[in-house]
Design a protein around this motif. Structure first.
Motif: not given
Ligand SMILES: [Zn+2]
Length: 351
Positions: A220-222, A211-212, A215
């Motif tokens: 967006d909204s991973p 997720l990091t 991002r």
């Protein structure tokens, strides 16, 4: 062009989550041929590249990853600019652009008189010609004297003739020659190829690491796309770049239940079919009381008739085989969505 798929001048890995797997692989590599294997979309190609770069590096690091390419020596610089004389890469032409490789580095597609690409599609196979070039490379002495490395990605793209031509060199590479093969479908390789390689597993990264990274890439909204892609961050990034958004993904089940083909028409056809396949998988799972894999439960309609969903899954599987070259993309999608919508209306039988 400087490669983004190896250790950079700043010493950074191309994908941060590879560190543990690289530490393991560099310390345990005993064979002259490694086979990186695991799911697609988590960095097999980058892993293979970094292993090759590390074996060629003239001043490898001692910490935090012992043996890792430094990113700064002359050898690393040659690797970063893809001009290392002791390195050979075997990939299908069809993958070169996706991997960020310049088209003119390999066999480029045939050009017509005006210099434009002809209609012939770049190959998805690694062919005998590429293996023959590699075999000539195998004959010459290492230019910089540390190693000579061949990366084959994805190894399952070797056609049978090419794989057989590779076998003997893989068995007795001679001199300083080493191989890194990478595959998300190792069962598709010749058993004789598999048995000559030391397996190096590369699994899914942790959710936080993925997720990091997503991002930082501007997704967006991973978490929605990461789940949509079964935890594979590179695939999630690719889908995002193709126009799949968190919103369009979350709306997809209900829009398809309303027969809205437009929910899919902005995506490449293979992606649209894959999306429906994942929806069907989740509808079958929830029909059997299992949690969904790709969609949040609240985005899904009520459980459907599992036999009807199996029938839709079969239609989609057949369509997926020809998804790269549909004669009429819109007609195909209309038909698949229409049939799916009818099957979603089949009542759930009491059990
Ligand atoms: Zn170096």
């Amino acid at each position: 062009m400087v490669s983004t798929v190896c250790v950079g001048e700043d010493g950074q890995l191309p994908l941060p989550w590879l560190q543990a797997a690289l530490t393991q692989a560099l310390s345990s590599a005993r064979s002259h041929a490694l086979l990186v294997q695991g799911p697609a979309g988590v960095g097999q190609f980058e892993m293979a590249q970094v292993l090759a770069q590390s074996w060629l590096c003239e001043t490898p690091s001692t910490a935090p990853v012992p043996g890792l390419a430094c990113g700064r020596c002359a050898s690393c610089h040659l690797f970063q600019t893809r001009s290392h004389p002791d390195f050979q890469l075997l990939v299908p032409d069809a993958l070169r652009e996706l991997l960020g490789l310049d088209e003119d580095e390999g066999e480029s597609p045939a050009k017509d008189g005006e210099g434009k690409s002809s209609k012939s599609k770049p190959s998805r196979e690694i062919k005998i010609d590429a293996v023959r070039r590699m075999l000539s490379f195998a004959q010459v002495t290492s230019a910089r004297g540390r190693a000579k490395v061949v990366v084959v990605y994805p190894a399952e793209a070797l056609n049978t003739v090419a794989a057989n031509a590779l076998l003997k060199t893989l068995e007795e590479p001679g001199g300083l020659l080493r191989f890194v093969l990478a595959s998300s479908a190792p069962e598709g390789l010749l058993p004789t190829i598999r048995s000559r390689c030391q397996p190096v597993p590369l699994g899914l990264p942790t959710g936080d690491a993925a997720l990091t990274w997503l991002r930082a890439k501007g997704v967006d909204s991973p978490e929605v796309l990461l789940a949509a892609c079964g935890g594979r961050p590179q695939q999630a990034l690719q889908w995002s770049q193709e126009g799949v958004t968190a919103k369009s993904w979350l709306e997809l089940p209900r829009r398809l239940a309303r027969n809205e083909v437009a929910a899919l028409t902005d995506w490449p056809v293979p992606r649209a079919i894959e999306a429906m396949q994942r929806l069907v998988t989740d509808l079958i799972r929830t029909a059997h009381g299992a949690p969904p894999s790709y969609f949040p439960r609240e985005a899904l309609p009520a459980p459907r008739n599992p036999e009807a969903m199996q029938a839709w899954a079969k239609l989609l599987q057949d369509a997926a085989r020809h998804a790269e070259h549909p004669l009429n993309a819109n007609l195909l999608l209309e038909s698949l969505v229409g049939q799916g919508q009818r099957l979603m209306r089949v009542s759930v039988k009491p059990t």
